[in-house]
Structures are given as C-alpha cells and as structure tokens.
Design an enzyme around this catalytic site. Structure first.
Site, PDB file in Angstrom:
ATOM      1  N   HIS A  40       0.851  -1.189   0.000  1.00  0.00           N
ATOM      2  CA  HIS A  40       0.000   0.000   0.000  1.00  0.00           C
ATOM      3  C   HIS A  40       0.891   1.246   0.000  1.00  0.00           C
ATOM      4  O   HIS A  40       1.873   1.305   0.737  1.00  0.00           O
ATOM      5  CB  HIS A  40      -0.882  -0.020   1.264  1.00  0.00           C
ATOM      6  CG  HIS A  40      -1.573   1.270   1.548  1.00  0.00           C
ATOM      7  ND1 HIS A  40      -1.230   2.079   2.611  1.00  0.00           N
ATOM      8  CD2 HIS A  40      -2.590   1.892   0.906  1.00  0.00           C
ATOM      9  CE1 HIS A  40      -2.011   3.141   2.625  1.00  0.00           C
ATOM     10  NE2 HIS A  40      -2.844   3.066   1.602  1.00  0.00           N
ATOM     11  N   HIS A 114       2.359  10.836  -1.455  1.00  0.00           N
ATOM     12  CA  HIS A 114       1.456  10.538  -0.337  1.00  0.00           C
ATOM     13  C   HIS A 114       1.748  11.613   0.696  1.00  0.00           C
ATOM     14  O   HIS A 114       2.699  11.514   1.451  1.00  0.00           O
ATOM     15  CB  HIS A 114       1.714   9.134   0.231  1.00  0.00           C
ATOM     16  CG  HIS A 114       0.708   8.737   1.274  1.00  0.00           C
ATOM     17  ND1 HIS A 114       1.059   8.084   2.442  1.00  0.00           N
ATOM     18  CD2 HIS A 114      -0.639   8.897   1.318  1.00  0.00           C
ATOM     19  CE1 HIS A 114      -0.028   7.855   3.157  1.00  0.00           C
ATOM     20  NE2 HIS A 114      -1.078   8.335   2.504  1.00  0.00           N
TER      21      HIS A 114
END
Length: 319
Positions: A40, A114
């Site tokens: 992830h 991110h």
C-alpha cells in the site's frame, strides 16, 4: 521458499520467484483466485521533505514551513524498503499514486506522492521495475496507477505522455486487457508478466486494465479494519476479477488526527508495526476464502509476504 522470520528491517527472506515455485496445480487457475501480496502506498519510503505538501488540502498552505513538511512525512511514510527490495521480498502488487510536482521545470516529469512528492520520478522507478521483471520473467507484477493529481490545463496531455511511456517501456511484457483473468500459465505462454491497472478513462488502450477495487477499513483500529474487510470479502467472493483487501490503517481526517501526530516519539511506521501482527492473524484465517490481493504497509516485516503466499498452499491442501 524460506520461512525464517522477517521482523527486522532489511531481513526479509527472498521470495524473488515464489510464483514460479508454486505447485503445478496452481498454474492454471485465474490470477484472481491466487493470494498475492501487495504494498500500500508503495513509494512512500522515498518521500521528499523539501516537496510542497500535496495533500491533505487543509495543510497545503503550510508548505513553506519545514516543520509542517516534516510532520507530514513522519505520518505519510508507510513503506521502509525500496521498490526493488519489495520485489525481492515477494511483493507483486504495487499501489502507485502519481502527481505533477508544482513548479517543476520539466513539463512531463511526474512523481509519486502521499502527503509529499517522492524524490525519484515516475519514469525512473518504472524502468527499475522493468529491469527487475526482465530478470524474473515468471513473476507477474500488477502495477496499480491511480489517484492522479495533474493540473487541469494539461491533464489529458500528461496522461497521454505517461500511457505512451508505459507502452514503449514495457512493450511485449504488457498483458493486454481481457474478458477473462489469465492464469500463471497463460502469462508464461505469452511471455508477458506486467499488468497495468490505470484508474483513468484509458479504456481505448488494450494494454491498460481498469481500476482494481480496493477495500480497506478506513480506521486506525485493527479490529474495525478486520470487520470491514470481512464484509467486503463476502461481497467479492464470487467475483471473477481482481480485488484488493487493504490491511492498511487510515489516519482520521478531522481533529482526532492530533491524537497521533503530536506524539513526540512516535510515527506512522511504528504504529503500523504494532498493528500488523494482529492483522496477519486475520489473514491466516482466510485460507479458502479467496482474498486475492492483500496489500499492507511495512511489507517486509512480520512475515507478511510468506503469510499471504502460504494461503495458496493451504487452499490447495484443503481441496
């Protein structure tokens, strides 16, 4: 396949060729019926503290403050090891989120992100994946490109450039979109070992697969994550396509996030390490449940890869 413990950073056993080492009985089943370990937010080990804040929106205005960027990075890093080390460890699904870095002088250069953007650009990382795939032709890699953050004024041009680069780079390694999910043997017979899931209207390109559903708990509580994944599996069990169960924890988007980010000696990676053993106990119970891709943070810890791969053997023994 080694079964030694991989709890220490950089100590993951090698699963470089685990797909080719599966029992013959598993070579002809659809890939969506295999248990496949995934990462992830795969590129977060490379986040650049000098980058502008890309997300969340309410912190973008603090980009010029170094302390704010450091806090964002501290709570955005979900992986410790490079993409090559993740591949060597046995990860076969990669969650790749792509953005255009503000004020970059190169008009088509893209980065992963991110919270912050990465130091390494997209094309460099894709070349690294290509080189690894060449050395391991029987390992099928699934690259999920999604959550694109491109400027509206040249969004379409950037997608055209990126898709063109992917098609040129991987060429005959790309497995074309099909009505039926292929098996390992199908891929091997064609000499193709790259599947690109591109979450954008790129359906006119047969080399690009559509979005792969990703289920996750949207919580910092492992018990709640387990509950939501169990419900999701009930719905997807009869599915004939790829699907992802995300073991990842998710920080709150409201003021409750302060409970975490102001812990002086803590960070997201440490929180994830503490929760992962509990979540992996749930994974061990999924033999025979066809969970398909299981994505996690800190993928080189706590025997994550070997736990997922073993589900394939456990199911074979049951049948």
């Amino acid at each position: 396949m080694s079964a030694e413990d991989d709890t220490g950073r950089g100590q993951a056993p090698s699963y470089c060729d685990w797909m080719s080492q599966l029992p013959d009985d598993l070579h002809n089943i659809p890939l969506c019926n295999l248990a496949i370990p995934g990462s992830h937010d795969s590129m977060t080990y490379d986040l650049d503290v000098s980058s502008s804040i890309i997300e969340p929106d309410n912190l973008k205005g603090l980009s010029k403050i170094c302390c704010a960027r450091r806090i964002v990075r501290k709570w955005a890093v979900t992986q410790e090891e490079s993409i090559t080390k993740q591949l060597d460890a046995g990860v076969r699904y990669f969650d790749l989120r792509i953005a255009r870095k503000p004020d970059d002088t190169e008009p088509t250069r893209l980065y992963f992100y991110h919270g912050l953007c990465t130091r390494t650009d997209v094309e460099t990382v894709l070349r690294m994946i290509h080189d690894w795939a060449e050395k391991h032709p029987k390992e099928i890699l699934i690259l999920a490109l999604s959550h694109f953050k491109f400027p509206k004024e040249n969004e379409e041009q950037l997608h055209i450039h990126l898709i063109g680069f992917i098609k040129t780079l991987f060429g005959s390694k790309l497995l074309h979109r099909a009505w039926n999910i292929p098996s390992l043997k199908n891929c091997w017979d064609q000499g193709r070992n790259i599947i690109v899931s591109y979450d954008y209207s790129a359906n006119q390109h047969p080399e690009m697969w559509g979005r792969i559903p990703y289920c996750y708990g949207n919580s910092m509580d492992p018990a709640e994550v387990e509950s939501k994944l169990r419900q999701a599996l009930e719905k997807t069990r009869s599915s004939q396509g790829f699907h992802v169960c995300g073991l990842n924890l998710t920080l709150p988007e409201d003021a409750k996030v302060l409970k975490y980010i102001f812990r002086p000696n803590d960070n997201f990676t440490k929180v994830l390490q503490r929760s992962q053993p509990t979540l992996l106990q749930w994974v061990k119970q999924q033999a025979g449940q066809r969970p398909n891709i299981i994505a996690s943070d800190v993928v080189t810890r706590h025997n994550f890869v070997s736990t997922v791969v073993q589900l394939n053997i456990s199911e074979l023994v049951k049948t």
